[in-house]
Scaffold this motif. Structure first.
Motif, PDB file in Angstrom:
ATOM      1  N   PHE A 563     -11.300  -4.547   8.854  1.00 43.96           N
ATOM      2  CA  PHE A 563     -10.595  -4.464   7.579  1.00 43.96           C
ATOM      3  C   PHE A 563      -9.609  -3.292   7.597  1.00 43.96           C
ATOM      4  O   PHE A 563      -8.449  -3.431   7.184  1.00 43.96           O
ATOM      5  N   CYS A 564     -10.060  -2.128   8.092  1.00 43.83           N
ATOM      6  CA  CYS A 564      -9.171  -0.959   8.177  1.00 43.83           C
ATOM      7  C   CYS A 564      -8.006  -1.229   9.118  1.00 43.83           C
ATOM      8  O   CYS A 564      -6.860  -0.868   8.832  1.00 43.83           O
ATOM      9  N   GLY A 565      -8.294  -1.868  10.254  1.00 43.39           N
ATOM     10  CA  GLY A 565      -7.229  -2.167  11.202  1.00 43.39           C
ATOM     11  C   GLY A 565      -6.175  -3.082  10.606  1.00 43.39           C
ATOM     12  O   GLY A 565      -4.969  -2.858  10.776  1.00 43.39           O
ATOM     13  N   LEU A 566      -6.612  -4.104   9.889  1.00 45.05           N
ATOM     14  CA  LEU A 566      -5.669  -5.039   9.275  1.00 45.05           C
ATOM     15  C   LEU A 566      -4.799  -4.349   8.232  1.00 45.05           C
ATOM     16  O   LEU A 566      -3.580  -4.563   8.177  1.00 45.05           O
ATOM     17  N   THR A 567      -5.415  -3.516   7.390  1.00 50.14           N
ATOM     18  CA  THR A 567      -4.641  -2.846   6.336  1.00 50.14           C
ATOM     19  C   THR A 567      -3.719  -1.763   6.906  1.00 50.14           C
ATOM     20  O   THR A 567      -2.596  -1.580   6.432  1.00 50.14           O
ATOM     21  N   MET A 568      -4.175  -1.045   7.955  1.00 48.75           N
ATOM     22  CA  MET A 568      -3.310  -0.041   8.593  1.00 48.75           C
ATOM     23  C   MET A 568      -2.093  -0.706   9.230  1.00 48.75           C
ATOM     24  O   MET A 568      -0.958  -0.235   9.095  1.00 48.75           O
ATOM     25  N   GLU A 569      -2.329  -1.814   9.936  1.00 52.55           N
ATOM     26  CA  GLU A 569      -1.206  -2.504  10.561  1.00 52.55           C
ATOM     27  C   GLU A 569      -0.264  -3.087   9.517  1.00 52.55           C
ATOM     28  O   GLU A 569       0.955  -3.136   9.723  1.00 52.55           O
ATOM     29  N   ALA A 570      -0.824  -3.541   8.403  1.00 48.82           N
ATOM     30  CA  ALA A 570       0.015  -4.060   7.327  1.00 48.82           C
ATOM     31  C   ALA A 570       0.954  -2.980   6.802  1.00 48.82           C
ATOM     32  O   ALA A 570       2.147  -3.222   6.576  1.00 48.82           O
ATOM     33  N   VAL A 571       0.428  -1.768   6.622  1.00 47.50           N
ATOM     34  CA  VAL A 571       1.264  -0.652   6.180  1.00 47.50           C
ATOM     35  C   VAL A 571       2.327  -0.351   7.233  1.00 47.50           C
ATOM     36  O   VAL A 571       3.494  -0.113   6.903  1.00 47.50           O
ATOM     37  N   GLY A 572       1.926  -0.385   8.509  1.00 47.07           N
ATOM     38  CA  GLY A 572       2.883  -0.104   9.576  1.00 47.07           C
ATOM     39  C   GLY A 572       4.042  -1.087   9.597  1.00 47.07           C
ATOM     40  O   GLY A 572       5.205  -0.693   9.715  1.00 47.07           O
ATOM     41  N   ARG A 573       3.721  -2.382   9.451  1.00 45.99           N
ATOM     42  CA  ARG A 573       4.790  -3.390   9.459  1.00 45.99           C
ATOM     43  C   ARG A 573       5.712  -3.234   8.253  1.00 45.99           C
ATOM     44  O   ARG A 573       6.943  -3.316   8.377  1.00 45.99           O
ATOM     45  N   ALA A 574       5.117  -3.007   7.084  1.00 44.01           N
ATOM     46  CA  ALA A 574       5.925  -2.843   5.880  1.00 44.01           C
ATOM     47  C   ALA A 574       6.772  -1.580   5.956  1.00 44.01           C
ATOM     48  O   ALA A 574       7.942  -1.569   5.532  1.00 44.01           O
ATOM     49  N   ALA A 575       6.187  -0.497   6.515  1.00 42.76           N
ATOM     50  CA  ALA A 575       6.925   0.764   6.626  1.00 42.76           C
ATOM     51  C   ALA A 575       8.104   0.629   7.590  1.00 42.76           C
ATOM     52  O   ALA A 575       9.168   1.238   7.372  1.00 42.76           O
ATOM     53  N   GLN A 576       7.942  -0.155   8.653  1.00 40.94           N
ATOM     54  CA  GLN A 576       9.049  -0.369   9.595  1.00 40.94           C
ATOM     55  C   GLN A 576      10.250  -0.997   8.888  1.00 40.94           C
ATOM     56  O   GLN A 576      11.402  -0.590   9.105  1.00 40.94           O
ATOM     57  N   LYS A 577       9.965  -1.993   8.053  1.00 40.63           N
ATOM     58  CA  LYS A 577      11.056  -2.638   7.307  1.00 40.63           C
ATOM     59  C   LYS A 577      11.722  -1.640   6.360  1.00 40.63           C
ATOM     60  O   LYS A 577      12.941  -1.645   6.190  1.00 40.63           O
ATOM     61  N   MET A 578      10.905  -0.767   5.745  1.00 38.47           N
ATOM     62  CA  MET A 578      11.446   0.223   4.821  1.00 38.47           C
ATOM     63  C   MET A 578      12.314   1.234   5.571  1.00 38.47           C
ATOM     64  O   MET A 578      13.404   1.610   5.097  1.00 38.47           O
ATOM     65  N   VAL A 579      11.855   1.692   6.718  1.00 30.78           N
ATOM     66  CA  VAL A 579      12.625   2.649   7.519  1.00 30.78           C
ATOM     67  C   VAL A 579      13.978   2.057   7.907  1.00 30.78           C
ATOM     68  O   VAL A 579      15.027   2.714   7.796  1.00 30.78           O
ATOM     69  N   GLU A 580      13.952   0.798   8.353  1.00 27.15           N
ATOM     70  CA  GLU A 580      15.204   0.145   8.747  1.00 27.15           C
ATOM     71  C   GLU A 580      16.173   0.020   7.567  1.00 27.15           C
ATOM     72  O   GLU A 580      17.387   0.219   7.720  1.00 27.15           O
ATOM     73  N   GLU A 581      15.643  -0.275   6.376  1.00 27.52           N
ATOM     74  CA  GLU A 581      16.505  -0.422   5.198  1.00 27.52           C
ATOM     75  C   GLU A 581      17.107   0.922   4.777  1.00 27.52           C
ATOM     76  O   GLU A 581      18.303   1.008   4.463  1.00 27.52           O
ATOM     77  N   VAL A 582      16.291   1.987   4.790  1.00 30.22           N
ATOM     78  CA  VAL A 582      16.802   3.307   4.397  1.00 30.22           C
ATOM     79  C   VAL A 582      17.855   3.776   5.393  1.00 30.22           C
ATOM     80  O   VAL A 582      18.912   4.311   4.999  1.00 30.22           O
ATOM     81  N   ARG A 583      17.600   3.570   6.688  1.00 24.94           N
ATOM     82  CA  ARG A 583      18.601   3.942   7.696  1.00 24.94           C
ATOM     83  C   ARG A 583      19.891   3.151   7.496  1.00 24.94           C
ATOM     84  O   ARG A 583      20.997   3.687   7.647  1.00 24.94           O
TER      85      ARG A 583
END
Length: 727
Positions: A563-583
């Motif tokens: 459960f922790c692995g799934l939620t951590m990876e979910a944050v990672g994927r969403a954060a990548q999209k956010m980083v790309e948008e801010v850049r």
């Protein structure tokens, strides 16, 4: 069955709690929101939060309709489910979602008003933020007691099978609350941390601009996320813990005192009355919270501790009076069981404060590690988080033993009577820990309000002195949020243990409904409903030599990490999209970093919303599916192993993640206050990386685990009829 006069204190307390919540809300709304810029920023956050919640509730509604149909088919088509369960399930989810909605609505209105009050004084900002947080706390306990009272009255009138059937049926509405809480926690956690991590990596590390700087396109999404994750999510989470502890204890009381007639009814309503009195004492404690201008972090912590500790001491004293007036057998021992739960809550809170506040050495050492780089910050934070599990785990262990022994007269013999009364003591200890939830949740909901107030002050450019005050309130909020998470996790452990015992009673009722016979320890064939817990354990071979129990325990332990692995990876994927948008915006929108261009805040809000809606589904449905599959494949013994494995590993892992994340966050805050080089220094950049790693630890995966261990118990209880068929 006649309802005792004393019971009517429960609905009265719920009305008082909701009335005071409304009063605090109206008082907050009368305060000035500040400058036009402050009002504009608060409006962006409010609209984003409400838009997200609307989308989340649409997804959750679909899941609830599907599950309600399944329960209806089980109840009315196959007769393996209590016919009240579909309705109880829906009301539990509805009230849980309603509590989160009211809390978040209040928080989004309070942040700008807190920042505006901080323009005049620290005490003014503290009062508005804390009493707005109290709206969340009082709404949760008010709606929780209202739901419990209404269902008790209805089932007492319509259910002819007695208090054991009534209390186990009421317990099933906890699954609705747990399901809603998990979606709220996971979805909100993914939303807020995707925005937070994206804002920190590009804004603070790459562009070297301050936190909450209006030039950062992700700041509005970050502030929205604080509300949907730490207010709506936490409110739904603790609503479920609060109701679950009261109802599981009531169910255990119905079993422990089944042979005593009137005493059985008193044992059932006792946890409800303790919670009701806790409402009044929480309100008293809320009025004690105040501070002075120029207060240090210790002063602010003392202000909040005064309110919570006074409430805890008063409820401890009141418990003796409640149980004495009810004249419950061994009322004195049960009173000490309640005090054990209260003491455990205080100890866990203090231990969490020690490991996460930058007033103490563990977090100070993490800040100092920033002088040598981000790797040492991360290593030190992980080590601190791991060591911080010791005190909470030992405390819960001692609380379990003491509450068990106090309730059964210090009898270690595992005979049926001593075991049932001891389990009732553990349940009532959980009620004691949560009895002052009205104020303890207020200290937690205060955190995101103060954080948003700091963001509003920064984006509105209110000046150094105001920002200094809001920073102080925000740093306090980080500590209270970490303390609140520790408290929530500790209460979840005791509640889940009580639910484990309640599961056995639900299985017995399911077996009775299907006409199954159990062979007891004396070798006699008896109706399952008349079996004692030792009879039950012997019949299903629930022991450590049974491979079904061991396999279930391994799966339960694995489920927490999966459960922790799934939620951590979910944050990672969403954060990548956010980083790309801010850049992209920094690169393509001219003048953003110079302050002449306007960022596209809406696109970042949309990215977080879409990611949260998509990513929350698999972890949440997995938590529901695992107990059902284990029950069908491994039977009753396997489910009990699953719940024990999930509880033990989930509790420890949740404490580690919440405390490590809180320590990393406050280590960064300590550097930003001018220590080890201050803002913009090498140590500052290193602690920002630590804080970024800690964000999903403390705000997504860690807090969601306490819902996971309770939800698996609730699903097991609701699906007991199905498990019995396959067993």
């Amino acid at each position: 069955m006649n309802i005792p006069i004393a019971f009517w204190l429960v609905p009265i307390a719920s009305v008082v709690a909701l009335g005071m919540a409304y009063s605090f809300f109206r008082s907050m709304m009368k305060a000035e929101e500040g400058t036009p810029r402050m009002i504009e920023i608060a409006g962006h956050v409010r609209r984003g939060a409400m838009a997200y919640l609307k989308q989340q509730y649409k997804v959750v509604l679909i899941v609830f309709i599907i599950l309600a149909i399944i329960f209806s088919v089980m109840a009315y088509g196959f007769g393996v489910q209590n016919p009240w369960v579909p309705f109880a399930f829906l009301t539990g989810g509805f009230f849980s979602g309603l509590a989160g909605f009211f809390g978040m609505k209040t928080a989004t209105y309070a942040s700008a008003r807190t920042a505006n009050a901080a323009r005049k004084s620290l005490d003014g900002g503290l009062k508005i933020a804390f009493r707005s947080g109290a709206v969340m706390g009082l709404t949760v306990v008010g709606l929780g007691l209202l739901d419990i009272a209404v269902w008790f009255i209805i089932l007492n009138y319509f259910d002819p099978d007695g208090l054991i059937s009534i209390t186990t049926t009421m317990l099933t509405f906890g699954m609705g609350a747990s399901t809603q809480a998990l979606f709220a926690r996971v979805g909100g956690g993914i939303y807020t941390k995707a925005a937070d991590v994206g804002a920190d990596i590009v804004g603070k590390v790459e562009a070297d601009i301050p936190e909450d700087d209006p030039r950062n396109p992700a700041t509005i999404a970050d502030n929205v996320g604080d509300n949907v994750g730490d207010v709506a999510g936490m409110g739904a989470d603790l609503y479920e813990s609060y109701c679950g502890s009261i109802l599981s204890t009531a169910a255990l009381g119905a079993v422990a005192f089944a042979a005593t007639g009137e005493m059985q009814l008193k044992a059932v309503i006792a946890p409800m009355l303790i919670a009701a009195v806790g409402v009044f004492l929480s309100i008293f404690g809320i009025y004690l919270v105040r501070t002075k201008e120029g207060a240090t972090m210790r002063d602010l912590l003392h202000s909040l501790s005064l309110g919570t500790n006074v409430s805890a001491v008063l409820i401890a004293a009141a418990t003796f009076g409640i149980l004495y007036l009810l004249q419950i057998d061994n009322w004195l021992g049960l009173s000490f069981s309640v005090i054990t739960g209260l003491a455990a809550g205080v100890i866990i809170g203090q231990a969490t404060e020690y490991y996460t506040s930058h007033s103490y050495k563990p977090t100070q050492k993490i800040s100092e590690a920033g002088l040598t780089g981000s790797a040492t910050v991360i290593i030190k934070g992980i080590g601190t988080g791991m060591m911080s599990t010791c005190i909470p785990v030992v405390t819960i262990g001692v609380a379990i033993m003491l509450s068990y022994l106090c309730a059964n007269g210090f009898v270690m013999d595992m005979n049926a009577s001593a075991l049932s009364q001891g389990l009732y003591g553990i349940g009532i200890a959980a009620v004691g820990m949560l009895s002052t939830l009205g104020i303890t949740l207020a200290t937690d909901a205060y955190g995101p309000i103060a954080d948003n107030a700091g963001g509003n002050a920064e984006m509105s450019e209110l000046g150094e002195e105001v920002r200094h005050r809001t920073d102080a309130l925000d740093a306090l909020g980080n500590t209270t949020a970490a303390t609140g998470k520790g408290f929530a996790i500790g209460s979840a452990a005791l509640t889940a243990l009580a639910l484990l015992a309640s599961y056995i009673e639900e299985v017995k009722i399911a077996m009775h409904r299907s006409g199954d016979i159990i062979v007891n320890l004396a070798g006699e064939e008896i109706d399952a409903i008349n079996a004692t817990i030792p009879d039950f354990m012997n019949y299903f071979q629930v022991n450590l030599m049974n491979p079904r129990v061991l396999v279930g325990a391994f799966i339960g332990a694995m489920a927490a990490f999966l459960f922790c692995g799934l939620t951590m990876e979910a944050v990672g994927r969403a954060a990548q999209k956010m980083v790309e948008e801010v850049r992209r915006q920094f690169r393509e929108i001219k003048g953003i970093l110079e302050g002449t261009g306007t960022p596209d805040y809406g696109s970042c809000v949309e990215i977080s919303t879409r990611a949260a809606q998509h990513e929350m589904i698999v972890p949440s449905l997995l938590a529901i599916a695992i107990p059902i599959v284990v029950g069908c494949v491994l039977g009753i013994a396997g489910v009990l192993g699953l719940l024990v494995g999930g509880l033990s590993s989930g509790f420890t892992l949740a404490v580690f993640m919440a405390n490590a994340g809180g320590a990393w966050d406050n280590a960064k805050k300590m550097v930003e206050e001018g220590n080890f080089g201050g803002k913009g220094s090498f140590a500052h950049k290193a602690t920002i990386v630590g804080d970024t790693v800690g964000d999903p630890f403390k705000d997504t995966s860690g807090p969601s685990l306490n819902i996971l261990i309770k939800l698996m118990s609730m699903v097991s209880i609701v699906m007991a009829g199905l498990t019995v068929i396959f067993s």
